[in-house]
Design a protein around this motif. Structure first.
Motif, mmCIF file in Angstrom:
data_model
loop_
_atom_site.group_PDB
_atom_site.id
_atom_site.type_symbol
_atom_site.label_atom_id
_atom_site.label_comp_id
_atom_site.label_asym_id
_atom_site.label_seq_id
_atom_site.Cartn_x
_atom_site.Cartn_y
_atom_site.Cartn_z
ATOM 1 N N SER A 27 0.839 -1.204 0.000
ATOM 2 C CA SER A 27 0.000 0.000 0.000
ATOM 3 C C SER A 27 0.871 1.250 0.000
ATOM 4 C CB SER A 27 -0.951 0.003 1.195
ATOM 5 O OG SER A 27 -0.221 -0.012 2.411
ATOM 6 N N LEU A 28 2.003 1.219 0.690
ATOM 7 C CA LEU A 28 2.927 2.355 0.695
ATOM 8 C C LEU A 28 3.542 2.546 -0.688
ATOM 9 C CD1 LEU A 28 4.482 4.525 2.290
ATOM 10 C CD2 LEU A 28 6.164 2.761 2.835
ATOM 11 N N ILE A 29 3.964 1.457 -1.303
ATOM 12 C CA ILE A 29 4.540 1.527 -2.649
ATOM 13 C C ILE A 29 3.497 2.061 -3.629
ATOM 14 C CG2 ILE A 29 5.484 0.168 -4.570
ATOM 15 C CD1 ILE A 29 6.634 -1.750 -2.384
ATOM 16 N N GLY A 30 2.270 1.561 -3.530
ATOM 17 C CA GLY A 30 1.198 2.025 -4.407
ATOM 18 C C GLY A 30 0.879 3.499 -4.207
ATOM 19 N N ALA A 31 0.848 3.938 -2.971
ATOM 20 C CA ALA A 31 0.565 5.348 -2.695
ATOM 21 C C ALA A 31 1.663 6.245 -3.251
ATOM 22 C CB ALA A 31 0.407 5.576 -1.194
ATOM 23 N N MET A 32 2.898 5.812 -3.129
ATOM 24 C CA MET A 32 4.003 6.610 -3.670
ATOM 25 C C MET A 32 3.942 6.650 -5.200
ATOM 26 S SD MET A 32 7.092 5.579 -1.079
ATOM 27 C CE MET A 32 8.237 6.790 -1.735
ATOM 28 N N GLY A 33 3.595 5.510 -5.804
ATOM 29 C CA GLY A 33 3.440 5.483 -7.258
ATOM 30 C C GLY A 33 2.294 6.366 -7.703
ATOM 31 N N GLY A 34 1.205 6.387 -6.945
ATOM 32 C CA GLY A 34 0.069 7.238 -7.274
ATOM 33 C C GLY A 34 0.378 8.714 -7.132
ATOM 34 N N ALA A 35 1.256 9.045 -6.187
ATOM 35 C CA ALA A 35 1.626 10.448 -5.975
ATOM 36 C C ALA A 35 2.547 10.960 -7.077
ATOM 37 C CB ALA A 35 2.294 10.612 -4.613
ATOM 38 N N GLU A 36 3.250 10.045 -7.725
ATOM 39 C CA GLU A 36 4.142 10.411 -8.827
ATOM 40 C C GLU A 36 3.764 9.552 -10.030
ATOM 41 O OE1 GLU A 36 8.336 10.527 -7.809
ATOM 42 O OE2 GLU A 36 7.801 10.651 -5.682
ATOM 43 N N PRO A 37 2.753 9.980 -10.787
ATOM 44 C CA PRO A 37 2.225 9.149 -11.881
ATOM 45 C C PRO A 37 3.284 8.653 -12.867
ATOM 46 C CG PRO A 37 0.812 11.032 -11.507
ATOM 47 C CD PRO A 37 2.028 11.231 -10.648
ATOM 48 N N GLN A 38 4.357 9.415 -13.037
ATOM 49 C CA GLN A 38 5.404 8.963 -13.961
ATOM 50 C C GLN A 38 6.094 7.698 -13.443
ATOM 51 O OE1 GLN A 38 5.494 11.668 -12.052
ATOM 52 N NE2 GLN A 38 7.570 12.222 -11.433
ATOM 53 N N HIS A 39 5.930 7.402 -12.148
ATOM 54 C CA HIS A 39 6.554 6.220 -11.559
ATOM 55 C C HIS A 39 5.533 5.137 -11.176
ATOM 56 C CE1 HIS A 39 10.298 8.370 -11.524
ATOM 57 N NE2 HIS A 39 9.775 9.331 -10.787
ATOM 58 N N ALA A 40 4.280 5.362 -11.500
ATOM 59 C CA ALA A 40 3.223 4.431 -11.096
ATOM 60 C C ALA A 40 3.432 3.038 -11.687
ATOM 61 C CB ALA A 40 1.852 4.977 -11.477
ATOM 62 N N ASN A 41 3.798 2.976 -12.948
ATOM 63 C CA ASN A 41 4.016 1.675 -13.578
ATOM 64 C C ASN A 41 5.160 0.939 -12.895
ATOM 65 O OD1 ASN A 41 5.700 0.091 -15.871
ATOM 66 N ND2 ASN A 41 3.500 -0.131 -16.215
ATOM 67 N N PHE A 42 6.243 1.653 -12.602
ATOM 68 C CA PHE A 42 7.386 1.041 -11.932
ATOM 69 C C PHE A 42 6.987 0.526 -10.548
ATOM 70 C CE2 PHE A 42 11.203 1.397 -9.210
ATOM 71 C CZ PHE A 42 11.997 0.460 -9.843
ATOM 72 N N ALA A 43 6.239 1.315 -9.799
ATOM 73 C CA ALA A 43 5.790 0.902 -8.469
ATOM 74 C C ALA A 43 4.924 -0.357 -8.563
ATOM 75 C CB ALA A 43 5.018 2.039 -7.795
ATOM 76 N N THR A 44 4.058 -0.400 -9.556
ATOM 77 C CA THR A 44 3.192 -1.562 -9.733
ATOM 78 C C THR A 44 4.013 -2.784 -10.134
ATOM 79 O OG1 THR A 44 1.429 -0.068 -10.421
ATOM 80 C CG2 THR A 44 1.094 -2.401 -10.859
ATOM 81 N N ARG A 45 5.017 -2.576 -10.970
ATOM 82 C CA ARG A 45 5.870 -3.695 -11.374
ATOM 83 C C ARG A 45 6.699 -4.222 -10.206
ATOM 84 N NH1 ARG A 45 9.613 -2.328 -15.161
ATOM 85 N NH2 ARG A 45 9.191 -0.104 -15.009
ATOM 86 N N ILE A 46 7.079 -3.346 -9.276
ATOM 87 C CA ILE A 46 7.812 -3.800 -8.085
ATOM 88 C C ILE A 46 6.926 -4.736 -7.258
ATOM 89 C CG2 ILE A 46 8.670 -3.058 -5.816
ATOM 90 C CD1 ILE A 46 9.885 -0.637 -7.203
#
Length: 165
Positions: A27-46
């Motif tokens: 949930s923390l990784i997802g929230a950080m990815g959501g806060a920085e949309p350019q990194h959302a795909n990377f966060a989801t892939r992690i």
């Protein structure tokens, strides 16, 4: 064969920590990815990589070590005194099955939907993506509750709390 029990318990607890510990950070990784949309795909892939390389493969060892402990101790999880164990097993099957068959595919769909740049003129994420992300969030919360419930059952063994004379 009772000498095997501590070793099996060690492997069982270690497997649970390694497999499911990281999921509490999703949930923390997802929230950080959501806060920085350019990194959302990377966060989801992690989170997907952790799931497919740690959670699911190591999580499948828990039924093996659990059943081995049951055999070594010689208890029947379906006896009234061990209802907590039978419930934990059922909840584990639900959580693992949902994670493998539903959640994994939902996360893969989010990865697929975020792998290409948005179309020109897009003013935000498409509603379908937001709905898919919400499914992943709700599924993650549900599985987290199941895992916490299983840990409670395995540690507290509430047979005394609900034992009926």
């Amino acid at each position: 064969m009772a000498w095997l029990f501590p070793w099996l318990l060690f492997l069982h607890v270690l497997g649970a920590i390694v497999a499911f510990g990281p999921t509490f950070s999703f949930s923390l990784i997802g929230a950080m990815g959501g806060a920085e949309p350019q990194h959302a795909n990377f966060a989801t892939r992690i989170t997907h990589a952790l799931t497919t390389k740690r959670v699911l493969p190591i999580g499948i060892t828990l039924p093996i070590t659990g059943l081995a402990m049951i055999a070594v101790v010689g208890i029947n999880p379906f006896e009234r005194d061990h209802w907590w164990l039978a419930l934990g097993i059922v909840l584990y099957l639900i959580a693992y099955g949902y994670g493998f068959f539903v959640q994994r595919k939902n996360v893969e769909r989010v990865i697929e939907m975020t792998s290409a740049p948005p179309p020109p003129g897009a003013s935000g994420p498409p509603p379908e993506l937001m709905a898919q992300i919400r499914r992943v969030q709700l599924g993650g919360m549900g599985m987290g509750i199941l895992i916490l419930t299983i840990v409670f059952l395995m540690v507290v063994k509430p047979m005394v709390l609900l034992a009926v004379p």
